[in-house]
Design an enzyme around this catalytic site. Structure first.
Site, short mmCIF file in Angstrom:
data_model
loop_
_atom_site.label_atom_id
_atom_site.label_comp_id
_atom_site.label_asym_id
_atom_site.label_seq_id
_atom_site.Cartn_x
_atom_site.Cartn_y
_atom_site.Cartn_z
N ASP A 82 44.07 32.83 -35.27
CA ASP A 82 42.63 32.81 -35.53
C ASP A 82 42.15 34.07 -36.25
OD1 ASP A 82 40.02 32.10 -35.54
OD2 ASP A 82 39.69 32.24 -33.39
N GLU A 136 34.63 38.46 -38.31
CA GLU A 136 34.63 38.28 -36.85
C GLU A 136 35.60 39.25 -36.17
OE1 GLU A 136 35.48 34.29 -35.57
OE2 GLU A 136 35.45 34.83 -33.45
N GLU A 161 38.11 23.07 -29.28
CA GLU A 161 37.12 23.92 -28.61
C GLU A 161 35.90 23.11 -28.16
OE1 GLU A 161 36.49 27.23 -31.37
OE2 GLU A 161 38.18 28.29 -30.46
C1 GCV Z 1 33.02 27.95 -35.23
C2 GCV Z 1 36.93 31.00 -33.49
C3 GCV Z 1 35.53 31.51 -33.41
C4 GCV Z 1 34.53 30.38 -33.17
C5 GCV Z 1 34.71 29.36 -34.28
C6 GCV Z 1 36.16 28.87 -34.29
C7 GCV Z 1 36.44 27.89 -35.41
O1 GCV Z 1 37.34 30.49 -32.25
O2 GCV Z 1 35.43 32.49 -32.42
O3 GCV Z 1 33.24 30.92 -33.17
O4 GCV Z 1 33.83 28.28 -34.12
O5 GCV Z 1 37.01 29.97 -34.46
O6 GCV Z 1 37.01 28.31 -36.40
O7 GCV Z 1 36.11 26.73 -35.29
#
Ligand code: GCV
Length: 685
Positions: free
Chosen positions: A376, A404, A297
């Site tokens: 995720d 989340e 990411e």
């Molecule tokens: C910290 C998901 C979340 C991101 C997070 C990522 C991760 O994509 O939406 O906010 O980033 O997981 O676990 O690194």
């Protein structure tokens, strides 16, 4: 040294003074030396001040009374102490080590005895006695040995130092600001940090990573010029046996030292990490280690230099090893710039494809940290196949306590049943080891912020408590853990209706994760949330995006074909028997059907319902369940604190609104796609 009082403005969570009644009313003696024994003594002293007991240090009777409760390090037991010796002799194998965190509790006669080899064991023993309450002081009972199942039980904070323009002070935080930083500066709220540390120790957590795995410019400096801020946090958490870890950026040598490269095989880079890490340990001698999100990411990583994750992780492990530290290297690596038209790329496959071939190449101070599911943290996913694919690597399994994708601490969603399923799952079938047995560490993303209730939703405290308890003992049932949390938090002994309180909280919480699942994305397909903030429904929100999270619904059917026969081949990443179970349309469990298969709406589930009717039915049922939660909560007016009552009541209103929105959007969407009416004629919009 007496720890500062827990902060007055924060809710006491599972450690209100009432929870200490049984301990604080006794006469206690504590044998042993050192910081953690001081903490045990100070905790008991505080409890006694509130409940009328007394505590003495070392030899001597507390205030002239014979002791009713004794804590002792085995090596500090005075020669003439028969009770301690009796308890010790009762051990299955006397002389057997209890380890650095284990302890025994026994009641050989009129005295309850807690023994440990190491100070942390005494601390955990104290909290066990608090949990037991009066039951610790009943009829005599033989030695009970307690040792944690997992060595490291860790919370990862996704806290930023600066307020991030999109993600805010805490990435995916739903409980206010950070307890560590505010607007670019350390908060230095010592009392709050101490209160946090004791809550964590009381449920068994022993490590905390303090900053976000997405390491931005300011946060990168915590490793060097802002290290004092980390040290100050470590100073507060240390008294409760919690070691501090830090998220670092792989590009640190470039960003912080101006080196031309961060190549893990470059000598200058290795020397920089070694020297920087030495300085960290000079300042924080019990520092836990680094946490790294690399090549994921947008975070930098070894790929930029043509190296792999083993090269990257070993670089940091080498720097940490001389000081006893570890590196947690996350396996959450996938292509987040996928072309949605490309149906051959499967995000679920990515972690295995990247990491399984590297098994055996990681140093043993590397811990590869794997999200529990392949995608995720959705409300339903299969267990990640990576967990079974790396027998030569130490693994941490990562959960997400912050909600989340499970209601963002506006919805009641008790996650222990979900985590328990994952921990009990046996990747090699009934005769093989469970996830809990494979994992070296259990890690979770924290749900804590500077909110008065710590977790925004007061009932979300139960998730934090349950994470620690399941990491200590994955065999505990979620209902038992909830009972513990209820007894500690709400003190049924002083409530006007303890039975009603307990039964109502169970009715609301036990099945709340399944209710959430019912009114959100169906049958394991996942990701029907609003892009970006991830709250509330948006069925096609991610369907034509680069993120690799698709459901492929059309007029005929829905789901992702991940079979070897006709799909992405993901099922082949599992060992037997799961590879065959998931591959087979007949055997795949209903709750994961759309994760593994694309099926017509008329496909009949094991439950006997068609997929389309299941979607309608579960969405109506999920909303009814939330309506019932809201009604049940009203019974608790006057039985829980007014502030807790009001906050939960308000949030249940929002949960109900949101659940109805989910129901109506999901049902309308599939009705319009499929044209199939509801068998019961309910409105589908
Ligand atoms: C910290 C998901 C979340 C991101 C997070 C990522 C991760 O994509 O939406 O906010 O980033 O997981 O676990 O690194």
């Amino acid at each position: 040294m007496t720890p500062p009082e827990p902060c007055s403005d924060a809710h006491p969570a599972w450690l209100p003074l009432e929870a200490w009644r049984a301990v604080g009313a006794r006469h206690t003696v504590v044998y042993g030396q050192g910081l953690l024994v001081d903490t045990v003594f100070a905790e008991i002293e505080r409890a006694c001040a509130g409940h009328g007991g007394a505590v003495a240090r070392g030899i001597g009777e507390p205030a002239g009374h014979p002791a009713q409760l004794m804590f002792a390090l085995v090596k500090s037991l005075p020669p003439g102490d028969d009770l301690g010796r009796m308890a010790y002799a009762e051990l299955a194998a006397p002389g057997e080590s209890l380890g650095s965190e284990g302890f025994v509790v026994a009641r050989p006669g009129e005295v309850t005895v807690v023994l440990a080899d190491a100070p942390a064991g005494l601390l955990y023993g104290l909290f066990e006695v608090v949990r037991l309450g009066e039951a610790a002081f009943g009829p005599a009972y033989p030695v009970r040995v307690h040792r944690p199942a997992l060595g490291r039980r860790m919370l990862d904070h996704w806290d930023n130092v600066d307020v991030h323009p999109v993600m805010g002070q805490v990435e995916r935080g739903y409980a206010g600001g950070s307890i560590f930083w505010r607007d670019g500066r350390p908060r230095r709220d010592r009392a709050r940090l101490r209160a946090y540390a004791r809550l964590l120790a009381a449920c068994g957590v022993n490590a905390v990573s303090v900053n976000n795995v997405n390491v931005h410019a300011t946060e990168a400096r915590l490793l060097t010029e802002r290290l004092d801020e980390v040290a100050e946090i470590a100073d507060e958490l240390r008294a409760y046996a919690i070691r501090v870890h830090l998220s670092v950026t792989f590009a640190a040598p470039v960003i912080l030292a101006g080196l031309p490269t961060a190549d893990p095989l470059d000598d200058r880079v290795r020397a920089w990490w070694a020297e920087t890490t030495r300085r960290v340990y000079d300042r924080i001698p019990d520092f836990g280690g680094y946490l790294v999100k690399a090549d994921s990411e947008g975070q930098p990583g070894p790929f930029s230099y043509g190296r792999d994750h083993a090269d990257g992780a070993n670089l940091l492990a080498e720097a940490l090893a001389p000081h006893g530290g570890v590196v947690h290297w996350r396996a959450f690596v996938y292509n987040h710039r996928q072309d949605w038209r490309d149906r051959s790329t499967d995000r679920a496959r990515a972690a295995f494809d990247h990491f399984a071939p590297l098994d055996g190449r990681f140093l043993d101070t590397v811990i590869v940290q794997v999200k529990h599911g392949p995608i995720d943290f959705q409300a339903r996913e299969p267990v990640s196949p990576v967990i079974a694919a790396m027998p030569g690597t130490r693994l941490a399994v990562e959960f997400q306590v912050t909600q989340e994708y499970t209601g963002q601490q506006r919805h009641v969603c008790y996650l222990a049943p979900w985590w328990s399923e994952v921990l009990q799952f046996r990747p090699w079938g009934d005769d093989g080891r469970s996830v809990a047995e494979v994992a070296a560490d259990l890690v979770a993303v924290s749900n804590v912020g500077d909110d008065r209730f710590w977790t925004g939703h007061p009932l979300a405290q139960a998730n934090l408590y349950a994470f620690g308890r399941l990491a200590w003992d994955p065999g505990l049932s979620p209902e038992t853990v909830l009972d513990e949390w209820i007894d500690l938090t709400f003190d049924p002994a002083s409530s006007a209706g303890p039975a009603l309180l307990r039964s109502t909280l169970h009715e609301i919480m036990d099945d709340s994760w399944r209710s959430y699942e019912r009114y959100t994305a169906p049958l394991g397909v996942g990701f029907m949330v609003r892009p970006g903030h991830h709250y509330g429904p948006d069925v096609d929100g991610y369907e034509y995006t680069p993120w690799g999270t698709y459901h492929f619904a059309d007029r005929d059917g829905v789901g992702v074909d991940r079979t070897r026969a006709t799909g992405t081949g993901f099922t082949g990443q599992y060992p037997s028997p799961w590879a065959e179970v998931y591959e087979s349309l007949d055997n795949c469990p209903d709750e994961l059907l759309l994760f593994f298969h694309h099926v017509p709406y008329g496909h009949v589930l094991h439950s006997g319902s068609t997929v389309i009717q299941h979607i309608y039915d579960t969405h109506f049922a999920g909303v009814r369940e939330v309506e019932a939660m809201a009604r049940r909560w009203q019974r608790l007016a006057g039985l829980v604190g007014d502030d807790v009552y009001a906050r939960v009541d308000e949030l249940l209103g929002e949960q109900l609104r949101c659940a109805r929105e989910w129901r109506d959007q999901v049902n309308a969407y599939f009705h319009r796609k499929s044209g199939v009416p509801d068998a019961h004629g309910r409105p589908l919009h």
